[in-house]
Design a protein around this motif. Structure first.
Motif, PDB file in Angstrom:
ATOM      1  N   ALA A 175     -74.385 -16.393  -5.983  1.00 31.32           N
ATOM      2  CA  ALA A 175     -73.895 -16.112  -4.634  1.00 31.32           C
ATOM      3  C   ALA A 175     -74.197 -17.295  -3.713  1.00 31.32           C
ATOM      4  N   ASP A 176     -75.378 -17.894  -3.882  1.00 27.70           N
ATOM      5  CA  ASP A 176     -75.725 -19.023  -3.008  1.00 27.70           C
ATOM      6  C   ASP A 176     -74.872 -20.247  -3.340  1.00 27.70           C
ATOM      7  N   LEU A 195     -71.804 -20.196  -4.251  1.00 28.90           N
ATOM      8  CA  LEU A 195     -70.514 -19.965  -3.605  1.00 28.90           C
ATOM      9  C   LEU A 195     -70.618 -20.075  -2.092  1.00 28.90           C
ATOM     10  N   THR A 196     -71.738 -19.653  -1.542  1.00 29.29           N
ATOM     11  CA  THR A 196     -71.948 -19.801  -0.099  1.00 29.29           C
ATOM     12  C   THR A 196     -71.969 -21.274   0.283  1.00 29.29           C
ATOM     13  N   LEU A 197     -72.628 -22.054  -0.543  1.00 30.26           N
ATOM     14  CA  LEU A 197     -72.689 -23.488  -0.298  1.00 30.26           C
ATOM     15  C   LEU A 197     -71.284 -24.088  -0.284  1.00 30.26           C
ATOM     16  N   GLY A 198     -70.461 -23.673  -1.263  1.00 28.78           N
ATOM     17  CA  GLY A 198     -69.081 -24.177  -1.319  1.00 28.78           C
ATOM     18  C   GLY A 198     -68.301 -23.798  -0.077  1.00 28.78           C
ATOM     19  N   ILE A 248     -65.244 -18.111 -12.340  1.00 27.95           N
ATOM     20  CA  ILE A 248     -64.298 -16.991 -12.473  1.00 27.95           C
ATOM     21  C   ILE A 248     -64.724 -16.100 -13.637  1.00 27.95           C
ATOM     22  N   ALA A 249     -65.073 -16.723 -14.752  1.00 30.43           N
ATOM     23  CA  ALA A 249     -65.522 -15.936 -15.910  1.00 30.43           C
ATOM     24  C   ALA A 249     -66.755 -15.107 -15.548  1.00 30.43           C
ATOM     25  N   VAL A 250     -67.687 -15.718 -14.859  1.00 35.11           N
ATOM     26  CA  VAL A 250     -68.918 -15.029 -14.487  1.00 35.11           C
ATOM     27  C   VAL A 250     -68.654 -13.861 -13.540  1.00 35.11           C
ATOM     28  N   SER A 251     -67.606 -13.977 -12.736  1.00 39.37           N
ATOM     29  CA  SER A 251     -67.320 -12.904 -11.775  1.00 39.37           C
ATOM     30  C   SER A 251     -66.988 -11.585 -12.477  1.00 39.37           C
ATOM     31  N   PHE A 252     -66.658 -11.644 -13.777  1.00 41.73           N
ATOM     32  CA  PHE A 252     -66.406 -10.416 -14.523  1.00 41.73           C
ATOM     33  C   PHE A 252     -67.688  -9.840 -15.114  1.00 41.73           C
ATOM     34  N   ARG A 253     -68.813 -10.541 -14.909  1.00 42.43           N
ATOM     35  CA  ARG A 253     -70.088 -10.057 -15.426  1.00 42.43           C
ATOM     36  C   ARG A 253     -71.021  -9.652 -14.299  1.00 42.43           C
ATOM     37  N   GLU A 265     -68.400 -10.622  -5.700  1.00 37.39           N
ATOM     38  CA  GLU A 265     -68.304 -10.450  -4.252  1.00 37.39           C
ATOM     39  C   GLU A 265     -68.338 -11.814  -3.547  1.00 37.39           C
ATOM     40  N   ALA A 266     -69.227 -12.674  -4.018  1.00 39.78           N
ATOM     41  CA  ALA A 266     -69.330 -14.006  -3.404  1.00 39.78           C
ATOM     42  C   ALA A 266     -68.049 -14.808  -3.632  1.00 39.78           C
ATOM     43  N   LEU A 267     -67.463 -14.672  -4.810  1.00 41.93           N
ATOM     44  CA  LEU A 267     -66.217 -15.400  -5.100  1.00 41.93           C
ATOM     45  C   LEU A 267     -65.083 -14.882  -4.226  1.00 41.93           C
ATOM     46  N   ARG A 268     -65.045 -13.572  -4.048  1.00 44.63           N
ATOM     47  CA  ARG A 268     -64.022 -12.980  -3.173  1.00 44.63           C
ATOM     48  C   ARG A 268     -64.172 -13.512  -1.741  1.00 44.63           C
ATOM     49  N   ASP A 269     -65.394 -13.546  -1.253  1.00 48.00           N
ATOM     50  CA  ASP A 269     -65.630 -14.075   0.097  1.00 48.00           C
ATOM     51  C   ASP A 269     -65.249 -15.551   0.180  1.00 48.00           C
ATOM     52  N   PHE A 270     -65.599 -16.297  -0.860  1.00 48.77           N
ATOM     53  CA  PHE A 270     -65.276 -17.723  -0.875  1.00 48.77           C
ATOM     54  C   PHE A 270     -63.772 -17.935  -0.772  1.00 48.77           C
ATOM     55  N   TRP A 271     -63.022 -17.228  -1.622  1.00 50.84           N
ATOM     56  CA  TRP A 271     -61.565 -17.377  -1.609  1.00 50.84           C
ATOM     57  C   TRP A 271     -60.962 -16.919  -0.284  1.00 50.84           C
ATOM     58  N   GLU A 272     -61.500 -15.836   0.225  1.00 47.39           N
ATOM     59  CA  GLU A 272     -61.034 -15.338   1.523  1.00 47.39           C
ATOM     60  C   GLU A 272     -61.154 -16.456   2.568  1.00 47.39           C
ATOM     61  N   GLY A 273     -62.289 -17.128   2.586  1.00 49.22           N
ATOM     62  CA  GLY A 273     -62.495 -18.238   3.515  1.00 49.22           C
ATOM     63  C   GLY A 273     -61.520 -19.375   3.280  1.00 49.22           C
ATOM     64  N   ARG A 274     -61.319 -19.706   2.019  1.00 47.77           N
ATOM     65  CA  ARG A 274     -60.420 -20.802   1.698  1.00 47.77           C
ATOM     66  C   ARG A 274     -58.975 -20.487   2.108  1.00 47.77           C
ATOM     67  N   TYR A 275     -58.519 -19.287   1.803  1.00 48.31           N
ATOM     68  CA  TYR A 275     -57.146 -18.929   2.188  1.00 48.31           C
ATOM     69  C   TYR A 275     -57.007 -18.933   3.703  1.00 48.31           C
ATOM     70  N   ALA A 276     -58.047 -18.483   4.397  1.00 43.53           N
ATOM     71  CA  ALA A 276     -58.006 -18.508   5.862  1.00 43.53           C
ATOM     72  C   ALA A 276     -57.884 -19.952   6.353  1.00 43.53           C
TER      73      ALA A 276
END
Lengths: 217, 217
Positions: free
Chosen positions: B84-85, B87-90, B129-134, B140-151
């Motif tokens: 999560a951290d 992805l937050t950094l990214g 992405i693979a890890v997000s299925f585990r 959740e962090a990946l979803r937030d990251f992408w949300e930010g990027r699309y915004a």
């Protein structure tokens, strides 16, 4: 198709779409071998959606199916073999894309199947996609399954060409991916909430792109 | 952006696009805490691409980073906290989409970043992405990251409206997903071989759909 493809309300399955992943066996032709296969693959599906990949062991599947463990090891070897066979079964069914009379209608019908398979609870399609990131054998089987489904769906584009909706030479695969990809992206990767308008919207976008020449030349 | 975002040739990282997932830290502001974070997250990235999720343990990360295990446990708790951290950094970096002067150019540039991040070897984006299925925390962090990027990418659509390429009121998110989704679908789910023409083709399809009114009204 979706309902005919299910074994019963309590057995998780899924419409076999390009999206989706194999549903329950359409038929169970006679013979003890065929019956054993059906029992075992039903158990794989159930175990997968209830406990995920971590709960998917040959022993658990055999016990759940009521089949001797030795039989399962001999025929499927390991979890990868079970998952690959589940996908092979899905690819073998008699699924066909809907023929609604228009390109938009056909793509929308396809997308509604994809959306349903990815959002039903539990979703064997979503579970198999997740597993494909763990098991190389499942990844390969899933790739082959989708390859077969997209090939089957090319008839949707062929029919649109015959009707004069699309010019000859349209890139069927690119069009089908454009229509379906946003559903996977939203539901599998972005993990958005189900959106009942998404199937129609994505189908319409692909048809408008096609009308503007996106998949020709 | 992509190069400024890397720590060095030997450290796997990735351009931080909607596709992608966070690269190496853009800056390392002073302070021992910041340096420790950089060391630990570099180790997470390296461990992840070399050994996958199964090789990602707090102990392995701490040892690789040369940081006391207790420090890592206290600050990040577990593997989910580390991911999560990362992805937050990214999400915190100063990434901006390219401004090429046309909608087609901007979307193509974005897609080339996505394609590069998913096909580089090793790909931290693909690994996350693979890890997000585990790991639900990583998902959740990946979803937030992408949300930010699309915004952040909505400015691409805003600029096209200002230039008169698109009518006001275009659905920026739907357009951006239409442009990028085929890349994820081919490279992540269908596991197709890298296709150097795919980024431009998918961008062009989205622009043609937009011109035909797909994202307005």
């Amino acid at each position: 198709m979706a309902t005919g493809n299910r074994t019963g309300p309590s057995t998780p399955s899924t419409p076999s779409t390009p999206s989706a992943t194999p549903g329950a066996p359409a038929r169970r032709p006679g013979g003890r071998t065929a019956r054993t296969r059906a029992l075992v693959l039903d158990a794989v599906r159930a175990q997968l959606v209830e406990h995920g990949y971590d709960g998917l062991t040959v022993d658990a599947v055999a016990d759940r199916a009521g089949v001797h463990r030795t039989t399962v090891y001999r025929r499927w070897q390991d979890v990868g073999g079970l998952l690959a066979d589940l996908l092979t079964l899905g690819a073998d069914d008699d699924w066909q894309p809907a023929d609604t009379g228009t390109l938009l209608g056909d793509l929308a019908a396809l997308n509604h199947e994809v959306h349903a398979s990815l959002t039903e609870q539990p979703s064997i399609a979503a579970a198999l996609i997740a597993v494909s990131f763990r098991s190389p054998q499942a990844a390969e089987a899933l790739r082959d399954f989708w390859e077969g489904r997209y090939a089957q769906c090319e008839t949707v584009v062929d029919r649109a060409v015959v009707r004069g909706e699309l010019p000859p030479g349209a890139d069927a695969r690119a069009l089908l991916v454009a229509a379906t990809a946003p559903l996977y992206h939203h539901l599998v990767l972005l993990r958005s909430a189900p959106d009942p308008e998404l199937p129609d919207r994505a189908a319409r976008t692909a048809v408008l792109a096609a009308s503007a020449g996106a998949f020709t030349g």
